[in-house]
Design a protein around this motif. Structure first.
Motif, short mmCIF file in Angstrom:
data_model
loop_
_atom_site.label_atom_id
_atom_site.label_comp_id
_atom_site.label_asym_id
_atom_site.label_seq_id
_atom_site.Cartn_x
_atom_site.Cartn_y
_atom_site.Cartn_z
N UNK A 1 -0.94 -43.65 92.50
CA UNK A 1 -0.84 -43.30 91.10
C UNK A 1 -0.71 -44.61 90.31
N UNK A 2 -1.53 -44.76 89.32
CA UNK A 2 -1.45 -45.98 88.51
C UNK A 2 -0.40 -45.82 87.40
N UNK A 3 -0.10 -46.90 86.74
CA UNK A 3 0.94 -46.92 85.72
C UNK A 3 0.63 -45.97 84.56
N UNK A 4 -0.61 -45.93 84.13
CA UNK A 4 -1.00 -45.07 83.01
C UNK A 4 -0.80 -43.59 83.37
N UNK A 5 -1.16 -43.19 84.55
CA UNK A 5 -0.98 -41.80 85.00
C UNK A 5 0.50 -41.46 85.08
N UNK A 6 1.29 -42.40 85.59
CA UNK A 6 2.72 -42.20 85.68
C UNK A 6 3.33 -42.04 84.28
N UNK A 7 2.91 -42.84 83.32
CA UNK A 7 3.42 -42.74 81.96
C UNK A 7 3.07 -41.40 81.34
N UNK A 8 1.88 -40.92 81.57
CA UNK A 8 1.47 -39.61 81.03
C UNK A 8 2.29 -38.49 81.67
N UNK A 9 2.53 -38.61 82.96
CA UNK A 9 3.31 -37.60 83.66
C UNK A 9 4.75 -37.56 83.12
N UNK A 10 5.35 -38.72 82.93
CA UNK A 10 6.70 -38.79 82.39
C UNK A 10 6.74 -38.21 80.98
#
Length: 140
Positions: A1-10
């Protein structure tokens, strides 16, 4: 999981969490009758029509229920500590095993309210009060 995907998930999870915190009170004000285990702590439900609502095990600590219609409501095992029930209509409501410690019942209609030996009343009140019509055979 990349940082952008993680930020969207959060962000998505945070949005869902915030929405769920307000949803129980909004559902109650909107007329939802299935509010078992709802988190209504500190909610302003003054004047709300909650007649016949299932509020068993609901957390309504410090909630404002002044003038609310709780006729026939299931408040079994509900947490109503410090709740404002001034002028509320509790006719036929079931408060068995409920905690009303510190609640304000001034002017509340408690005709045919159901309680039991485990109902916790505000200071100066008890299960033996004439405002109860006992539903539990071992109620003192």
């Amino acid at each position: 999981m990349n940082l952008r995907t993680l930020q969207r998930t959060v962000l998505l999870l945070t949005t869902l969490l915030v929405a769920s915190c307000a949803s129980d009170a909004e559902r109650a004000r909107g007329g939802d009758r299935n509010l078992a285990s709802a988190d209504l702590e500190g909610a302003d439900l003054s004047g709300a029509n909650l007649a016949g609502a299932d509020l068993h095990n609901a957390h309504m600590t410090s909630a404002n229920l002044a003038g609310a219609n709780l006729t026939g409501a299931n408040l079994n095992s509900a947490y109503l500590t410090g709740a404002n029930l001034t002028g509320a209509n509790l006719t036929g409501a079931d408060v068995s095993w409920a905690d009303l410690t510190g609640a304000n019942l001034t002017g509340a209609n408690t005709t045919a309210i159901r309680c039991n030996f485990a109902t916790r009343w505000p200071s100066g009140s008890s299960c033996t009060s004439p405002r109860c019509s006992f539903s539990h055979p071992t109620c003192p």
